[in-house]
Design an enzyme around this catalytic site. Structure first.
Site, PDB file in Angstrom:
ATOM      1  N   MET A  93      -9.079   9.366  10.274  1.00 58.18           N
ATOM      2  CA  MET A  93      -9.766   9.921   9.116  1.00 58.18           C
ATOM      3  C   MET A  93      -9.187  11.243   8.684  1.00 58.18           C
ATOM      4  O   MET A  93      -8.334  11.808   9.367  1.00 58.18           O
ATOM      5  CB  MET A  93     -11.260  10.028   9.366  1.00 58.18           C
ATOM      6  CG  MET A  93     -11.662  10.729  10.635  1.00 58.18           C
ATOM      7  SD  MET A  93     -13.449  10.768  10.768  1.00 58.18           S
ATOM      8  CE  MET A  93     -13.809   9.693  12.112  1.00 58.18           C
ATOM      9  N   ASP A 126       0.827  -1.200   0.000  1.00 56.69           N
ATOM     10  CA  ASP A 126       0.000   0.000   0.000  1.00 56.69           C
ATOM     11  C   ASP A 126       0.860   1.249   0.000  1.00 56.69           C
ATOM     12  O   ASP A 126       2.065   1.183   0.112  1.00 56.69           O
ATOM     13  CB  ASP A 126      -0.876   0.034   1.260  1.00 56.69           C
ATOM     14  CG  ASP A 126      -2.054  -0.912   1.146  1.00 56.69           C
ATOM     15  OD1 ASP A 126      -2.299  -1.408   0.032  1.00 56.69           O
ATOM     16  OD2 ASP A 126      -2.696  -1.155   2.172  1.00 56.69           O
ATOM     17  N   LYS A 177      -4.609   2.452  -2.760  1.00 63.99           N
ATOM     18  CA  LYS A 177      -5.645   3.323  -3.327  1.00 63.99           C
ATOM     19  C   LYS A 177      -5.193   4.751  -3.203  1.00 63.99           C
ATOM     20  O   LYS A 177      -4.920   5.236  -2.120  1.00 63.99           O
ATOM     21  CB  LYS A 177      -6.959   3.120  -2.575  1.00 63.99           C
ATOM     22  CG  LYS A 177      -7.508   1.734  -2.824  1.00 63.99           C
ATOM     23  CD  LYS A 177      -8.501   1.323  -1.756  1.00 63.99           C
ATOM     24  CE  LYS A 177      -8.814  -0.152  -1.878  1.00 63.99           C
ATOM     25  NZ  LYS A 177      -7.663  -1.017  -1.526  1.00 63.99           N
TER      26      LYS A 177
HETATM   27  N1  SAH Z   1      -4.044  -0.029   9.182  1.00 67.02           N
HETATM   28  C1  SAH Z   1      -3.648   1.327   9.487  1.00 67.02           C
HETATM   29  C2  SAH Z   1      -4.749   2.329   9.282  1.00 67.02           C
HETATM   30  C3  SAH Z   1      -5.220   2.454   7.865  1.00 67.02           C
HETATM   31  S1  SAH Z   1      -6.482   3.639   7.653  1.00 67.02           S
HETATM   32  C4  SAH Z   1      -3.114   1.357  10.928  1.00 67.02           C
HETATM   33  O1  SAH Z   1      -3.279   0.401  11.673  1.00 67.02           O
HETATM   34  O2  SAH Z   1      -2.490   2.360  11.279  1.00 67.02           O
HETATM   35  C5  SAH Z   1      -5.571   5.042   7.123  1.00 67.02           C
HETATM   36  C6  SAH Z   1      -5.622   6.123   8.173  1.00 67.02           C
HETATM   37  O3  SAH Z   1      -4.679   5.820   9.180  1.00 67.02           O
HETATM   38  C7  SAH Z   1      -5.217   7.473   7.673  1.00 67.02           C
HETATM   39  O4  SAH Z   1      -6.304   8.161   7.081  1.00 67.02           O
HETATM   40  C8  SAH Z   1      -4.767   8.153   8.936  1.00 67.02           C
HETATM   41  O5  SAH Z   1      -5.875   8.608   9.675  1.00 67.02           O
HETATM   42  C9  SAH Z   1      -4.157   6.996   9.684  1.00 67.02           C
HETATM   43  N2  SAH Z   1      -2.684   6.956   9.543  1.00 67.02           N
HETATM   44  C10 SAH Z   1      -1.945   6.002   8.938  1.00 67.02           C
HETATM   45  N3  SAH Z   1      -0.628   6.266   9.059  1.00 67.02           N
HETATM   46  C11 SAH Z   1      -0.531   7.408   9.765  1.00 67.02           C
HETATM   47  C12 SAH Z   1       0.556   8.190  10.249  1.00 67.02           C
HETATM   48  N4  SAH Z   1       1.820   7.850  10.007  1.00 67.02           N
HETATM   49  N5  SAH Z   1       0.263   9.306  10.964  1.00 67.02           N
HETATM   50  C13 SAH Z   1      -1.007   9.662  11.208  1.00 67.02           C
HETATM   51  N6  SAH Z   1      -2.058   8.961  10.780  1.00 67.02           N
HETATM   52  C14 SAH Z   1      -1.842   7.842  10.077  1.00 67.02           C
END
Ligand code: SAH
Length: 499
Positions: A169, A32, A54
């Site tokens: 989000m 991803d 995506k």
């Molecule tokens: N599986 C991932 C989440 C995926 S959904 C997890 O466990 O972290 C994607 C969302 O995760 C983004 O819209 C954001 O809100 C958050 N996100 C992912 N990486 C991030 C980061 N490094 N800093 C802040 N938010 C993050």
């Protein structure tokens, strides 16, 4: 076999040992967008790497297509790693992929990862639970569609939730979310935080009240990916915040030395909070072991004095010794001189302690340090880079030494790729650890970006930089990596507005 693997929130150091093991063995890796930089570096050269993330707006593959591809590759008997940001089962659609695999009878394994909702707050100095401030935590996601952020969420229940809310989000829904929560009874004065690019070197955090957080995020142009957190624990950041207080946090430091040499300097800078971009201007090209070099190495035991002027020279000399059937004992009878602590450390690594190490790490200082060593009429070896200055051999010859100068390597230009040029353009500091890095970088037509501070390891490098029309903002007093890092850090501290 398919592995649904979490790659963590962005800091490569937060990838699990299991994830690295599986990446190194995979036949195919489907990844991803939000995976850490360099996450795929350990993959086998023949592994198939495929981006299936995506993009906002356009999908590379639909979820069904990704599921189908996983099933197909799994059935073909491949070792497949499905690599996702954070944890695969936290808003990562890993559950759907596991269901597809289970339904198709394809064996799989799930490797949890460090989820952004815990890690980004932690790096911002916010514990998601706390004995006095939060006994529960809710992970919440909403539709990224701004027209209907409410469809999956029960705002009344979330407003009443007795603990921290962690929202995965986009920023653009923030105002609406804050409004919904306060309308449903959540205290508008409750602390809230937004952490942008959590655990990345450029992480930014804002803290405000629930009522004020959206306006603040807008004013500070906070962008995705970001975690929004609502709860009294956000107020602990003042006390616990640590990452963004590091002396080089927010700085982007370019390291122009050869990639093989960059890791020590890069690690020190990262430790201090900098984002390091490697933009090597040079590469070490060893000279073939023949002619004068071979002759000198064969006769190494005859020299009264052996001078080494760089760590590269040291390890290449030991490679040459090994190739000719020698080991460290070949230097037993000689006085061994090193130009600086890096060279001395490399000698120690090969079992030899330098007899002479000057206070200052330039050739002139080594000449002075050698003043008490008897050299008249005696054989001396100066082993070094092909293009090195001749200060040292000239001075020794003047004192009557029979000097053999041999070149163990030369530094050659390493043209920067497009990604490296783009990285250099973001630099706030550009470091030069030798004249050759200055020369090769500038002669390839690349210049430090406007506004970046130029840092030089010492006067010789500074002079070369000035000859090439560069202003040197910072020059190290101690002409080694520690000295350079110290000078850069002091400069950054001085330029920072006191908090
Ligand atoms: N599986 C991932 C989440 C995926 S959904 C997890 O466990 O972290 C994607 C969302 O995760 C983004 O819209 C954001 O809100 C958050 N996100 C992912 N990486 C991030 C980061 N490094 N800093 C802040 N938010 C993050």
């Amino acid at each position: 076999m398919v592995y649904l693997v979490g790659a963590g929130p962005g800091d490569p150091g937060l990838m699990t040992r299991r994830s690295l093991e599986l990446i190194a063995r995979a036949d195919a890796i489907l990844y991803d967008r939000l995976i850490p930089a360099g996450a795929l570096e350990g993959a086998r050269p023949e592994a198939e790497l495929r981006y299936v993330g995506k993009e906002p707006g356009a999908a590379a593959l639909t979820q069904e297509e990704t599921n189908g591809l996983l099933v197909e590759l799994g059935r073909a008997g491949k070792r497949v790693v499905r690599l996702k940001g954070g944890d695969p089962f936290v808003f990562g659609r890993g559950g759907e992929e596991a269901e597809a695999l289970a339904n198709a009878g394809v064996p799989f394994e799930v490797v949890p990862g460090v989820t952004a909702g815990v890690a980004a707050p932690a790096y911002a100095g916010i514990p998601v639970t706390h004995r006095d401030a939060a006994s529960a935590v809710a992970f919440v996601t909403g539709h990224e569609d701004p027209d209907k952020p409410e469809s999956a969420l029960d705002w009344d229940a979330l407003a009443r939730f007795p603990g921290t809310l962690v929202l995965y989000m986009g920023i653009r829904n923030l105002a609406l979310i804050a409004e919904r929560l306060t309308a449903a009874g959540r205290d508008p004065e409750e602390p809230a935080a937004v952490v942008e690019r959590g655990t990345h070197p450029g992480q930014r955090t804002i803290v405000d009240t629930l009522a004020g957080i959206a306006a603040r995020a807008h004013a500070e142009s906070m962008r995705a990916p970001a975690i929004t957190l609502v709860g009294p624990v956000a107020g602990l950041r003042d006390t616990i915040g640590w990452l963004e207080r590091r002396p080089l946090h927010g700085e982007v430091v370019a390291v122009t030395r050869a990639r093989a040499q960059a890791s020590g300097l890069a690690a020190e800078l990262r430790e201090l909070g900098a984002e390091v971009v490697e933009t090597p201007a040079i590469r070490i090209a060893p000279r073939p072991l023949e002619g004068e070099l071979l002759e000198a190495v064969r006769r190494i035991g005859d020299y009264a004095l052996v001078c080494l002027t760089s760590p590269n020279g040291v390890w290449l000399l030991f490679e040459a010794l090994q190739a000719t059937g020698h080991d460290a004992r070949a230097l037993a009878g000689a006085t061994v001189a090193a130009i600086g602590p890096g060279t001395a450390a490399e000698l120690e690594r090969h079992g030899v302690r330098a007899d002479v190490l000057p206070e200052q790490f330039v050739a002139e200082a080594l000449v002075a340090a050698l003043a008490t060593i008897e050299v008249e009429g005696r054989p001396v070896l100066v082993a070094r880079a092909a293009e090195a200055r001749s200060v040292l051999p000239d001075a020794l010859r003047e004192r009557g030494a029979n000097v053999d100068e041999v070149a163990l390597y030369e530094t050659v230009a390493e043209p920067l790729g497009e990604a490296e040029r783009a990285a250099l353009d973001r630099a706030t500091y550009v470091t030069f650890t030798s004249s050759s890095t200055v020369r090769f970088l500038l002669e390839s037509g690349v210049r430090p970006p406007e506004g970046a501070r130029v840092v030089s390891i010492g006067p010789v490098t500074s002079a070369t930089a000035q000859e090439h029309g560069l202003t040197v903002h910072v020059e190290a007093e101690r002409h080694d990596v520690d000295g350079l890092v110290g000078a850069l850090t002091a400069d950054a501290a001085q330029r920072r507005v006191p908090a």
